[in-house]
Design a protein around this motif. Structure first.
Motif, PDB file in Angstrom:
ATOM      1  N   VAL A 155      -4.598 -14.246  -2.379  1.00 52.10           N
ATOM      2  CA  VAL A 155      -5.810 -14.301  -1.555  1.00 52.10           C
ATOM      3  C   VAL A 155      -5.649 -13.458  -0.290  1.00 52.10           C
ATOM      4  O   VAL A 155      -6.519 -12.648   0.052  1.00 52.10           O
ATOM      5  CB  VAL A 155      -6.152 -15.760  -1.184  1.00 52.10           C
ATOM      6  N   VAL A 156      -4.513 -13.634   0.395  1.00 54.42           N
ATOM      7  CA  VAL A 156      -4.285 -12.883   1.642  1.00 54.42           C
ATOM      8  C   VAL A 156      -4.251 -11.383   1.363  1.00 54.42           C
ATOM      9  O   VAL A 156      -4.875 -10.587   2.061  1.00 54.42           O
ATOM     10  CB  VAL A 156      -2.972 -13.345   2.310  1.00 54.42           C
ATOM     11  N   SER A 157      -3.517 -10.992   0.328  1.00 55.56           N
ATOM     12  CA  SER A 157      -3.417  -9.576  -0.018  1.00 55.56           C
ATOM     13  C   SER A 157      -4.771  -9.017  -0.435  1.00 55.56           C
ATOM     14  O   SER A 157      -5.133  -7.883  -0.087  1.00 55.56           O
ATOM     15  CB  SER A 157      -2.400  -9.395  -1.144  1.00 55.56           C
ATOM     16  N   GLY A 158      -5.542  -9.818  -1.191  1.00 56.44           N
ATOM     17  CA  GLY A 158      -6.869  -9.367  -1.600  1.00 56.44           C
ATOM     18  C   GLY A 158      -7.779  -9.100  -0.419  1.00 56.44           C
ATOM     19  O   GLY A 158      -8.519  -8.111  -0.404  1.00 56.44           O
ATOM     20  N   VAL A 159      -7.711  -9.956   0.589  1.00 50.52           N
ATOM     21  CA  VAL A 159      -8.543  -9.775   1.788  1.00 50.52           C
ATOM     22  C   VAL A 159      -8.039  -8.600   2.618  1.00 50.52           C
ATOM     23  O   VAL A 159      -8.830  -7.796   3.140  1.00 50.52           O
ATOM     24  CB  VAL A 159      -8.569 -11.069   2.618  1.00 50.52           C
ATOM     25  N   LEU A 160      -6.722  -8.467   2.749  1.00 55.24           N
ATOM     26  CA  LEU A 160      -6.176  -7.336   3.508  1.00 55.24           C
ATOM     27  C   LEU A 160      -6.542  -6.006   2.864  1.00 55.24           C
ATOM     28  O   LEU A 160      -6.793  -5.020   3.558  1.00 55.24           O
ATOM     29  CB  LEU A 160      -4.654  -7.462   3.613  1.00 55.24           C
ATOM     30  N   GLY A 161      -6.591  -5.980   1.542  1.00 52.89           N
ATOM     31  CA  GLY A 161      -7.002  -4.759   0.867  1.00 52.89           C
ATOM     32  C   GLY A 161      -8.415  -4.343   1.225  1.00 52.89           C
ATOM     33  O   GLY A 161      -8.736  -3.146   1.264  1.00 52.89           O
ATOM     34  N   LEU A 162      -9.272  -5.310   1.501  1.00 49.18           N
ATOM     35  CA  LEU A 162     -10.658  -5.001   1.871  1.00 49.18           C
ATOM     36  C   LEU A 162     -10.752  -4.204   3.161  1.00 49.18           C
ATOM     37  O   LEU A 162     -11.708  -3.467   3.367  1.00 49.18           O
ATOM     38  CB  LEU A 162     -11.459  -6.300   2.029  1.00 49.18           C
ATOM     39  N   VAL A 163      -9.780  -4.390   4.049  1.00 45.74           N
ATOM     40  CA  VAL A 163      -9.806  -3.682   5.335  1.00 45.74           C
ATOM     41  C   VAL A 163      -8.773  -2.560   5.334  1.00 45.74           C
ATOM     42  O   VAL A 163      -8.198  -2.206   6.361  1.00 45.74           O
ATOM     43  CB  VAL A 163      -9.604  -4.650   6.522  1.00 45.74           C
ATOM     44  N   PHE A 164      -8.517  -2.014   4.156  1.00 45.13           N
ATOM     45  CA  PHE A 164      -7.784  -0.764   3.981  1.00 45.13           C
ATOM     46  C   PHE A 164      -6.282  -0.854   4.249  1.00 45.13           C
ATOM     47  O   PHE A 164      -5.644   0.161   4.529  1.00 45.13           O
ATOM     48  CB  PHE A 164      -8.393   0.355   4.837  1.00 45.13           C
ATOM     49  N   VAL A 165      -5.705  -2.062   4.164  1.00 47.19           N
ATOM     50  CA  VAL A 165      -4.243  -2.151   4.189  1.00 47.19           C
ATOM     51  C   VAL A 165      -3.740  -1.538   2.887  1.00 47.19           C
ATOM     52  O   VAL A 165      -4.217  -1.900   1.805  1.00 47.19           O
ATOM     53  CB  VAL A 165      -3.772  -3.612   4.317  1.00 47.19           C
ATOM     54  N   PRO A 166      -2.791  -0.613   2.929  1.00 45.49           N
ATOM     55  CA  PRO A 166      -2.402   0.134   1.726  1.00 45.49           C
ATOM     56  C   PRO A 166      -1.847  -0.762   0.619  1.00 45.49           C
ATOM     57  O   PRO A 166      -1.026  -1.652   0.864  1.00 45.49           O
ATOM     58  CB  PRO A 166      -1.321   1.099   2.238  1.00 45.49           C
ATOM     59  N   GLY A 167      -2.278  -0.488  -0.598  1.00 48.64           N
ATOM     60  CA  GLY A 167      -1.798  -1.224  -1.751  1.00 48.64           C
ATOM     61  C   GLY A 167      -0.294  -1.139  -1.966  1.00 48.64           C
ATOM     62  O   GLY A 167       0.341  -2.148  -2.310  1.00 48.64           O
ATOM     63  N   PRO A 168       0.324   0.050  -1.795  1.00 53.26           N
ATOM     64  CA  PRO A 168       1.777   0.123  -1.970  1.00 53.26           C
ATOM     65  C   PRO A 168       2.548  -0.827  -1.057  1.00 53.26           C
ATOM     66  O   PRO A 168       3.529  -1.442  -1.480  1.00 53.26           O
ATOM     67  CB  PRO A 168       2.096   1.590  -1.635  1.00 53.26           C
ATOM     68  N   LEU A 169       2.102  -0.959   0.190  1.00 55.17           N
ATOM     69  CA  LEU A 169       2.766  -1.891   1.112  1.00 55.17           C
ATOM     70  C   LEU A 169       2.636  -3.322   0.609  1.00 55.17           C
ATOM     71  O   LEU A 169       3.604  -4.085   0.611  1.00 55.17           O
ATOM     72  CB  LEU A 169       2.155  -1.738   2.510  1.00 55.17           C
ATOM     73  N   LEU A 170       1.433  -3.684   0.157  1.00 60.71           N
ATOM     74  CA  LEU A 170       1.197  -5.050  -0.311  1.00 60.71           C
ATOM     75  C   LEU A 170       2.000  -5.341  -1.578  1.00 60.71           C
ATOM     76  O   LEU A 170       2.569  -6.427  -1.727  1.00 60.71           O
ATOM     77  CB  LEU A 170      -0.298  -5.258  -0.568  1.00 60.71           C
ATOM     78  N   SER A 171       2.057  -4.387  -2.496  1.00 63.92           N
ATOM     79  CA  SER A 171       2.812  -4.598  -3.727  1.00 63.92           C
ATOM     80  C   SER A 171       4.304  -4.676  -3.451  1.00 63.92           C
ATOM     81  O   SER A 171       5.014  -5.498  -4.047  1.00 63.92           O
ATOM     82  CB  SER A 171       2.518  -3.468  -4.720  1.00 63.92           C
ATOM     83  N   ALA A 172       4.808  -3.819  -2.556  1.00 58.24           N
ATOM     84  CA  ALA A 172       6.225  -3.865  -2.210  1.00 58.24           C
ATOM     85  C   ALA A 172       6.589  -5.203  -1.574  1.00 58.24           C
ATOM     86  O   ALA A 172       7.643  -5.777  -1.867  1.00 58.24           O
ATOM     87  CB  ALA A 172       6.575  -2.713  -1.270  1.00 58.24           C
ATOM     88  N   ALA A 173       5.700  -5.710  -0.725  1.00 66.16           N
ATOM     89  CA  ALA A 173       5.945  -7.020  -0.113  1.00 66.16           C
ATOM     90  C   ALA A 173       5.963  -8.109  -1.171  1.00 66.16           C
ATOM     91  O   ALA A 173       6.789  -9.032  -1.115  1.00 66.16           O
ATOM     92  CB  ALA A 173       4.859  -7.317   0.924  1.00 66.16           C
ATOM     93  N   SER A 174       5.095  -8.000  -2.170  1.00 59.14           N
ATOM     94  CA  SER A 174       5.068  -8.982  -3.255  1.00 59.14           C
ATOM     95  C   SER A 174       6.374  -8.965  -4.041  1.00 59.14           C
ATOM     96  O   SER A 174       6.927 -10.014  -4.385  1.00 59.14           O
ATOM     97  CB  SER A 174       3.887  -8.682  -4.185  1.00 59.14           C
ATOM     98  N   GLY A 175       6.879  -7.774  -4.330  1.00 62.09           N
ATOM     99  CA  GLY A 175       8.147  -7.672  -5.040  1.00 62.09           C
ATOM    100  C   GLY A 175       9.305  -8.223  -4.241  1.00 62.09           C
ATOM    101  O   GLY A 175      10.211  -8.876  -4.785  1.00 62.09           O
ATOM    102  N   ALA A 176       9.293  -7.966  -2.931  1.00 58.55           N
ATOM    103  CA  ALA A 176      10.363  -8.481  -2.074  1.00 58.55           C
ATOM    104  C   ALA A 176      10.341 -10.000  -1.990  1.00 58.55           C
ATOM    105  O   ALA A 176      11.384 -10.653  -1.925  1.00 58.55           O
ATOM    106  CB  ALA A 176      10.225  -7.875  -0.674  1.00 58.55           C
ATOM    107  N   MET A 177       9.138 -10.584  -2.037  1.00 56.05           N
ATOM    108  CA  MET A 177       9.012 -12.046  -1.922  1.00 56.05           C
ATOM    109  C   MET A 177       9.288 -12.766  -3.230  1.00 56.05           C
ATOM    110  O   MET A 177       9.980 -13.774  -3.269  1.00 56.05           O
ATOM    111  CB  MET A 177       7.587 -12.402  -1.444  1.00 56.05           C
TER     112      MET A 177
END
Length: 216
Positions: free
Chosen positions: A50-72
């Motif tokens: 949910v958080v990543s989906g909302v951040l994507g709406l305001v142009f937070v880069p997908g690679p950063l979000l995916s990398a954070a998901s892999g790290a977590m």
């Protein structure tokens, strides 16, 4: 014509302001996301989606979000979370644009816009799929554009699911490898990322050529 233009300009301005405020006020980094989400324990993965989906709406880069998901969460769970969050962003962006900007587009519509809209509706899933593969093209602005063109939610969801999966795997695996120090995983992720970029460029070139031929 002035009112529709102002409506579209207002929508664009609000999105940009929301993005700037997000970067200024929230911990938009892999470490910041990890600190914010992991406190939810067993619910961390759905909260991340949910958080990543909302951040994507305001142009937070997908690679950063995916990398954070892999790290977590590691490559497996992180990959699923990344794909789901990408689909959530794309559908929400489409619905926002369709609700806020589609009437303005219809008022400004001319023969060329109507032809483009009809083309997008007929081949919407494939268009989204190809766009998601092309490297260096941010997904969120195009998701809003697809909404303005009148694509349906299932088209953008399916196109995002298929087209974003390879890149999501690559960035998620890189995030996992950065934490675990797994060199083999990093090599696989890099290879997948390069392959997807080549395929995306080729598919974009083919689609552009086909469209130019059909229009000539």
């Amino acid at each position: 014509m002035q009112r529709p233009v102002l409506r579209l300009a207002g929508l664009f301005t609000l999105l940009v302001l929301a993005g700037l405020l997000t970067w200024a006020l929230l911990p938009v980094s892999a470490d910041g996301l990890q600190d914010a989400v992991q406190r939810f324990g067993l619910l961390a993965a759905p909260v991340y989606v949910v958080v990543s989906g909302v951040l994507g709406l305001v142009f937070v880069p997908g690679p950063l979000l995916s990398a954070a998901s892999g790290a977590m969460f590691g490559t497996g769970v992180g990959f699923v979370c990344s794909v789901l969050s990408s689909m959530l962003t794309s559908v929400l962006a489409l619905l926002i644009a369709r609700r806020a900007g589609r009437p303005a587009v219809e008022e400004l519509s001319n023969e060329r816009v109507r032809a483009l809209t009809e083309l997008a509706r007929r081949h919407g899933t494939f268009a989204v799929f190809v766009q998601r593969l092309i490297p260096g093209v941010p997904d969120a602005p195009l998701s809003y554009a697809f909404g303005l063109l009148g694509l349906r939610a299932h088209q953008i969801a399916l196109g995002t699911l298929i087209g974003s999966a390879p890149r999501a795997f690559a960035y998620t695996a890189l995030g996992d490898a950065a934490v675990t120090g797994n060199g083999s995983l990093a090599l696989v992720a890099t290879g997948v990322g390069i392959a997807v970029s080549v395929i995306g460029v080729a598919a974009g070139w083919w689609l552009t050529r086909r469209h130019s031929r059909s229009g000539s």
